[in-house]
Design an enzyme around this catalytic site. Structure first.
Site, short mmCIF file in Angstrom:
data_model
loop_
_atom_site.label_atom_id
_atom_site.label_comp_id
_atom_site.label_asym_id
_atom_site.label_seq_id
_atom_site.Cartn_x
_atom_site.Cartn_y
_atom_site.Cartn_z
N LEU A 137 -4.54 -3.34 3.67
CA LEU A 137 -5.25 -3.88 2.52
C LEU A 137 -6.52 -3.07 2.27
O LEU A 137 -6.91 -2.23 3.10
CB LEU A 137 -5.61 -5.35 2.78
CG LEU A 137 -4.42 -6.29 3.01
CD1 LEU A 137 -4.93 -7.64 3.51
CD2 LEU A 137 -3.60 -6.45 1.75
N LYS A 193 -7.20 2.11 9.50
CA LYS A 193 -8.60 2.51 9.63
C LYS A 193 -9.21 2.70 8.25
O LYS A 193 -8.47 3.00 7.31
CB LYS A 193 -8.70 3.79 10.45
CG LYS A 193 -7.97 4.92 9.77
CD LYS A 193 -7.93 6.14 10.61
CE LYS A 193 -7.27 7.25 9.85
NZ LYS A 193 -6.34 6.88 8.80
N ILE A 225 0.33 3.91 1.61
CA ILE A 225 0.43 4.48 2.96
C ILE A 225 1.53 3.83 3.78
O ILE A 225 1.99 4.39 4.78
CB ILE A 225 -0.93 4.34 3.69
CG1 ILE A 225 -0.95 5.14 5.00
CG2 ILE A 225 -1.26 2.88 3.95
CD1 ILE A 225 -0.77 6.61 4.84
N ARG A 240 -10.60 2.60 -3.42
CA ARG A 240 -11.41 3.35 -2.46
C ARG A 240 -12.79 3.69 -3.02
O ARG A 240 -13.65 4.18 -2.28
CB ARG A 240 -10.66 4.60 -2.03
CG ARG A 240 -9.54 4.30 -1.05
CD ARG A 240 -8.71 5.51 -0.71
NE ARG A 240 -7.79 5.85 -1.79
CZ ARG A 240 -6.85 6.78 -1.70
NH1 ARG A 240 -6.72 7.48 -0.57
NH2 ARG A 240 -6.03 7.03 -2.70
N ALA A 262 0.82 -1.21 0.00
CA ALA A 262 0.00 0.00 0.00
C ALA A 262 0.86 1.26 0.00
O ALA A 262 1.95 1.30 0.59
CB ALA A 262 -0.91 0.00 1.22
N ARG A 282 -0.53 -9.25 -3.57
CA ARG A 282 -1.17 -10.14 -4.55
C ARG A 282 -0.28 -10.29 -5.78
O ARG A 282 -0.22 -11.36 -6.38
CB ARG A 282 -2.53 -9.57 -4.94
CG ARG A 282 -3.61 -9.72 -3.88
CD ARG A 282 -4.87 -8.99 -4.27
NE ARG A 282 -4.66 -7.55 -4.33
CZ ARG A 282 -5.56 -6.68 -4.79
NH1 ARG A 282 -6.71 -7.13 -5.25
NH2 ARG A 282 -5.30 -5.39 -4.80
N TYR A 316 -0.02 -13.47 1.57
CA TYR A 316 -0.35 -12.98 2.91
C TYR A 316 -0.23 -14.10 3.92
O TYR A 316 0.26 -13.91 5.04
CB TYR A 316 -1.77 -12.41 2.94
CG TYR A 316 -2.07 -11.33 1.93
CD1 TYR A 316 -1.08 -10.46 1.49
CD2 TYR A 316 -3.35 -11.17 1.41
CE1 TYR A 316 -1.37 -9.46 0.58
CE2 TYR A 316 -3.65 -10.18 0.50
CZ TYR A 316 -2.65 -9.32 0.08
OH TYR A 316 -2.93 -8.35 -0.84
#
Length: 409
Positions: free
Chosen positions: A95, A118, A35, A188, A33, A58, A79
């Site tokens: 994820l 979150k 982030i 998102r 990710a 993945r 994972y």
């Protein structure tokens, strides 16, 4: 001032790596990710008890590129391979929202500590199952933390010191991201993976309002949304405006937009208004038959990325009035402005440097919990994480878009 801004943010983006202890907490990362560097990889460089051991995604080629870019030594095939690795103590899960519940449960089943992005899960039902799981709650249970990083920053501590929750009449949270920030084919905007602006920006708003009022919302009074155009799901909001009523009668409002015109994009802002309160007569200036009140407004700019920039404005409006006629005799305002980047700047003896991001402060407390240490007491409890998802569900129900779905593993 400008030079300090540049230096602080330069060090925040690329801090020196500190020597590691002989027994660090070894992290595995689920997902490559964007982030991840801010939320864990960079903070880990300055923590002597944290190392990043492995990553899995993945797409293994993407995982290899991610590992090479971020200095992660091992790329695992899946994972599950992260969870099966006995040399990994904790996992960071960033994820898509719809996968949080499944992999958090699996990680706990494997005895891994979990730092969970979150929103923690897709809906309140999943939150109840996860945070009240029999896998938690015992002295030897793994640690599970929803990563509401803003609460761990010294800016939030100072901001809340300016707030009187019982006297708040209105609080608002606004975040207007400029158009192009989130692509229309971004996960998102994927309904099946629990997407939507309220699932991404909304947790900042709702957790802030719940903290400011020190209570849970009783009702979502209204919620207006705009869905994003194709190829985004028509069940996903790109913009929302909502109002929540709290037990003291106060109103919390929230407005978020993924695609605001660049001319209207603004720093994230929280504004809090208090009711008028008796101010006393410390200087002996009141005449017989007069009363003095103070009405406070607090504005917090930049709380979502406080290291980059933050400013907290406190404005106290004083009024002297005649008690019988209620006519104002005198009125004046006292204003303060403060930016906070370390606990020592607000007189607290807690670890931290001006270039630490909120994620680094969060990691400090996470490691304390893993090690069985008290830390500074800042934490996001299981009860809070469940209540957060209840509030998010409440807003989505009012919007007409419906609660985000659970994904079947």
């Amino acid at each position: 001032m400008v030079w300090g801004f540049v230096q602080r943010n330069r060090r925040a983006a690329n801090p020196a790596c500190v020597p590691k202890s002989n027994n660090p907490v070894r992290f595995g990362i689920l997902g490559a990710a964007k982030i991840g560097p801010d939320a864990l990889i960079i903070p880990a460089r300055t923590h002597p008890e944290v190392v990043i051991r492995a990553v899995a995604a993945r797409d293994k080629n993407k995982a290899r590129e991610y590992a090479e870019t971020n200095g992660i030594p091992i790329v695992l095939d899946s994972y599950q391979a992260i969870l099966d690795d006995p040399d990994i103590d904790a996992v960071y899960i960033a994820l898509p929202n719809g996968l949080h519940f499944e992999w958090a449960v699996k990680a706990l089943q494997h005895g891994k500590h979990v730092l969970l992005e979150k929103p923690s899960v897709s809906n309140a039902e999943e939150a109840e199952k996860l945070f009240r799981s029999p896998l938690l709650g015992n002295p030897d249970s793994p640690v599970l933390l929803e990563a509401v990083h803003t609460f761990f920053d010294p800016t939030w501590r100072y901001f809340m010191s300016q707030i009187r929750p019982a006297d708040v009449v209105h609080a608002s949270h606004t975040c207007l991201a400029p158009k192009g920030t989130v692509a229309l084919d971004d996960i998102r905007y994927n309904y099946d993976l629990a997407g939507g602006a309220m699932m991404d920006i909304g947790p900042y708003a709702i957790s802030s309002l719940r903290s400011i009022f020190a209570a849970e919302p009783e009702e979502c009074i209204k919620c207006d949304v705009k869905t994003a155009p194709a190829p985004a799901s028509d069940r996903c909001d790109g913009e929302y405006s909502a109002e929540l009523r709290f037990p003291n009668g106060g109103i919390g409002s929230m407005h978020g937009n993924y695609a605001a015109p660049w001319s209207k994009a603004r720093l994230p802002k929280i504004e809090v208004r208090h009711r008028a309160m008796p101010a006393g007569d410390d200087d002996g200036s009141l005449k017989p038959g007069q009363e003095k009140t103070v009405t406070r407004k607090v504005t917090f700019y930049g709380h979502m990325f406080a290291t980059l920039y933050n400013r907290i404005d406190t404005e106290d409006l004083f009024e002297v009035r005649n008690k019988d006629t209620k006519l104002t005799v005198k009125q004046w305002t006292v204003k303060t402005q403060k930016g906070v980047h370390a606990f020592r700047e607000i007189g607290l003896d807690q670890p931290g440097e001006v270039y630490w991001k909120s994620y680094r402060y969060q990691l400090e407390q996470f490691v304390h919990r893993v090690r069985g240490r008290e830390g500074d007491g800042t934490w996001v409890s299981a009860e809070s994480s469940v209540a957060e998802m209840r509030a998010i569900d409440m807003v989505y129900k009012k919007s007409g878009l419906g609660v985000r779905p659970s994904r079947q593993p």
